[in-house]
Design an enzyme around this catalytic site. Structure first.
Site, short mmCIF file in Angstrom:
data_model
loop_
_atom_site.label_atom_id
_atom_site.label_comp_id
_atom_site.label_asym_id
_atom_site.label_seq_id
_atom_site.Cartn_x
_atom_site.Cartn_y
_atom_site.Cartn_z
CB CYS A 2 -0.86 0.06 1.26
SG CYS A 2 -1.89 -1.39 1.46
CG ASN A 102 2.94 0.18 3.34
OD1 ASN A 102 4.02 0.70 3.10
ND2 ASN A 102 2.62 -1.00 2.82
N GLY A 103 1.65 -2.42 5.29
CA GLY A 103 2.37 -3.51 5.94
C GLY A 103 1.42 -4.65 6.26
CB CYS A 236 10.91 -4.37 2.86
SG CYS A 236 10.51 -5.22 1.33
CE1 TYR A 242 7.75 -4.85 -9.82
CE2 TYR A 242 6.75 -4.92 -7.64
CZ TYR A 242 6.62 -4.85 -9.01
OH TYR A 242 5.39 -4.79 -9.57
CB CYS A 383 6.41 -11.05 1.44
SG CYS A 383 6.54 -9.60 2.52
CB CYS A 434 13.09 -8.00 6.13
SG CYS A 434 12.09 -9.51 5.92
P1 5GP Z 1 6.94 -13.45 -13.38
O1 5GP Z 1 7.81 -13.83 -14.50
O2 5GP Z 1 7.40 -13.99 -12.10
O3 5GP Z 1 5.49 -13.80 -13.67
O4 5GP Z 1 6.92 -11.88 -13.25
C1 5GP Z 1 8.12 -11.16 -13.04
C2 5GP Z 1 7.81 -9.70 -13.13
O5 5GP Z 1 6.93 -9.33 -12.07
C3 5GP Z 1 9.01 -8.81 -13.01
O6 5GP Z 1 9.03 -7.96 -14.15
C4 5GP Z 1 8.82 -8.02 -11.76
O7 5GP Z 1 9.19 -6.66 -11.96
C5 5GP Z 1 7.36 -8.12 -11.48
N1 5GP Z 1 7.06 -8.20 -10.04
C6 5GP Z 1 7.85 -8.47 -9.01
N2 5GP Z 1 7.21 -8.43 -7.85
C7 5GP Z 1 5.95 -8.10 -8.12
C8 5GP Z 1 4.81 -7.88 -7.31
O8 5GP Z 1 4.82 -7.96 -6.06
N3 5GP Z 1 3.67 -7.54 -7.97
C9 5GP Z 1 3.62 -7.42 -9.34
N4 5GP Z 1 2.46 -7.08 -9.93
N5 5GP Z 1 4.69 -7.62 -10.12
C10 5GP Z 1 5.84 -7.97 -9.53
MG MG Z 2 8.82 -5.69 -13.89
#
Ligand code: 5GP
Ligand code: MG
Length: 456
Positions: A2, A102-103, A236, A242, A383, A434
């Site tokens: 969030c 958030n969390g 985190c 990301y 997580c 973490c």
């Molecule tokens: P995958 O190949 O595992 O389906 O997707 C990888 C992509 O998901 C990467 O481009 C990464 O930036 C993105 N990603 C990483 N963590 C998350 C998340 O928590 N939520 C979403 N929507 N995308 C994520």
């Molecule tokens: Mg991505």
């Protein structure tokens, strides 16, 4: 996950909150809301979906007052309902409470059962509602003492913004899991998950809310309670990898710099000699790919284009093949890919579905070899602290070796950044982060309710 934003002491409190939430939209797109306090009355509006689509001048007109807070919510599982949208807003014997969280709390279920055994009635499935009840029950005199009392005994990750009438409160858990920054604008005090939200409203960054700190802002100024001495930090690391926006500073460090350093380190650990160029999976891996290019000397190409209009409401086409969804979001530039040995940099692989689809699109565009480089280690566990990372069973790397993952996603080679490499590349590392989703070293026991069921 969030995003939260709050402001006290400004004539345009709700409008500035809306603006701030725009730049926190990446932290949550499922629902959004704003609560504002004005002269003994508190008003709140919560909407499903993106803020910009359902929040206009009409809504803002219903939110007068000089104190406001807002929330953007992200959750892919279960409870995607308006009841679970935030901020929470309740009336209690002392006036009004608004709360944005958030969390993820790890002992919310037990706390909730205790409250229910004593007659409390809950209106949502959110873990955050526990804090609202505890606030309302507190007999402490000052608002900051009420909040300090309410969060005592709560385990897990929280950055909180709370309004008790026209007092704005901010708090972070003792381990500093989630970011929260403080700023100032025209004499008003502003809080936001990330500094990019301070930038958009024109506020000046002052400092981060400290782990364990409770801050109160009212007409007499700013008071703080410091509850965070000698606690281990569990910031985190995925915020740097990301989650946060690259134009933000979180935990006192630049996200853009962190990602670039992760990319450089990745190039040292897993070079790709003989490749023709490197490209990013946009947008989250742009800075990492730049770092990889700088360190390796391989040229950076804009070889993959992302459609920015693909929202959550996107309806899958009827001819849905395995790649239909990925194909709508990404398209390779054939003129760049054709006949080349390419290095694709992404920040993470979660389920592997996006990645697998991308690899086949890139091959179809003529790439001769596809070498994938990932600027974080394999994700091997969920997580429990606020990032919706999927169940263990869905994580492609949970039960597979790197070679097996490479085979699954169909690349010629695959290199993940090491845990040590990641922790040494981020600002203020390697300690105090973490990294449970990568290392399996969970700083707490697992929550009694799986994340996603009762979250954010
Ligand atoms: P995958 O190949 O595992 O389906 O997707 C990888 C992509 O998901 C990467 O481009 C990464 O930036 C993105 N990603 C990483 N963590 C998350 C998340 O928590 N939520 C979403 N929507 N995308 C994520
Ligand atoms: Mg991505």
């Amino acid at each position: 996950m969030c995003g939260i934003f709050g402001i006290r002491g400004h004539a345009n409190a709700a409008a500035l909150t809306q603006l701030g939430l725009y730049s926190l939209q990446h932290r949550g797109q499922e629902s959004a809301g704003i609560v504002a306090y004005d002269n003994g009355r508190a008003n709140g509006i919560r909407v499903m979906g993106l803020l910009g689509e359902s929040f206009g001048p009409r809504e803002l007109a219903q939110l007068p007052g000089r104190t406001a807070l807002g929330h953007t919510r992200y959750s892919t599982t279960g409870s995607s309902t308006i009841e679970n949208a935030q901020p929470a807003l309740v009336a209690f014997r002392g006036g009004h409470i608004g709360l944005a969280h958030n969390g993820n709390l790890v002992n919310a279920t037990e706390l909730r059962q205790d409250l229910e055994a004593n007659g409390s009635i809950f209106s949502s499935t959110m873990d955050s509602e526990v804090i609202v009840h505890r606030l309302a029950r507190s007999h402490a005199t000052s608002p900051e003492a009420k909040l300090a009392e309410a969060i005592e005994g709560i385990e897990g990750a929280y950055s909180l913004l709370v309004l008790i009438n026209d007092t704005l409160l901010a708090a972070r858990d003792r381990h500093g899991w989630r970011p929260l920054a403080m700023g100032t604008l025209d004499g008003a005090t502003v809080f936001a998950s990330e500094t990019c939200a301070l930038d958009i409203v024109g506020a000046t960054y002052v400092r981060d809310v400290k782990p364990g700190e409770v801050i109160a802002v009212d007409a007499s100024g700013i008071r703080t309670i410091d509850r965070g001495r000698n606690n281990p930090l569990h910031r985190c690391v995925f915020e740097y990898v990301y989650f946060a926006r690259p134009d933000s500073r979180v935990f006192g460090g630049s996200v853009a710099r962190a990602r670039r350093a992760l990319g450089r380190r990745l190039a040292i650990e897993h070079p790709a000699p003989g490749a023709d160029f490197v490209f990013a999976v946009p947008d989250s891996a742009n800075a990492a790919a730049l770092g990889f290019s700088e360190e390796s000397g391989l040229p950076l190409e804009l070889a993959l284009i992302r459609n920015h209009y693909v929202g959550r409401t996107f309806i899958q086409p009827t001819q849905a093949g395995r790649n239909a969804k990925v194909k709508v979001k990404y398209n390779p530039v054939r003129e760049i890919m054709d006949g080349k040995k390419v290095v694709m940099v992404d920040d993470s692989i979660v389920r592997g579905t996006t990645t697998r689809g991308l690899v086949s699109l890139i091959r179809a565009a003529g790439a001769r070899e596809v070498h994938m480089r990932v600027s974080s280690p394999p994700i091997t566990g969920p997580c429990y602290y606020g990032i919706d990372m999927a169940d263990r069973a869905e994580l492609i790397a949970a039960q597979r070796s790197v070679e097996e993952v490479a085979g699954e996603i169909g690349v010629d080679s695959l290199g993940y950044l090491s845990l040590e490499g990641m922790l040494n590349a981020v600002p203020d590392g390697p300690d105090g982060f973490c990294h449970a989703c990568f290392s399996g070293q969970y700083p707490t026991r697992p929550p009694t309710v799986p994340p996603g069921k009762c979250t954010e």
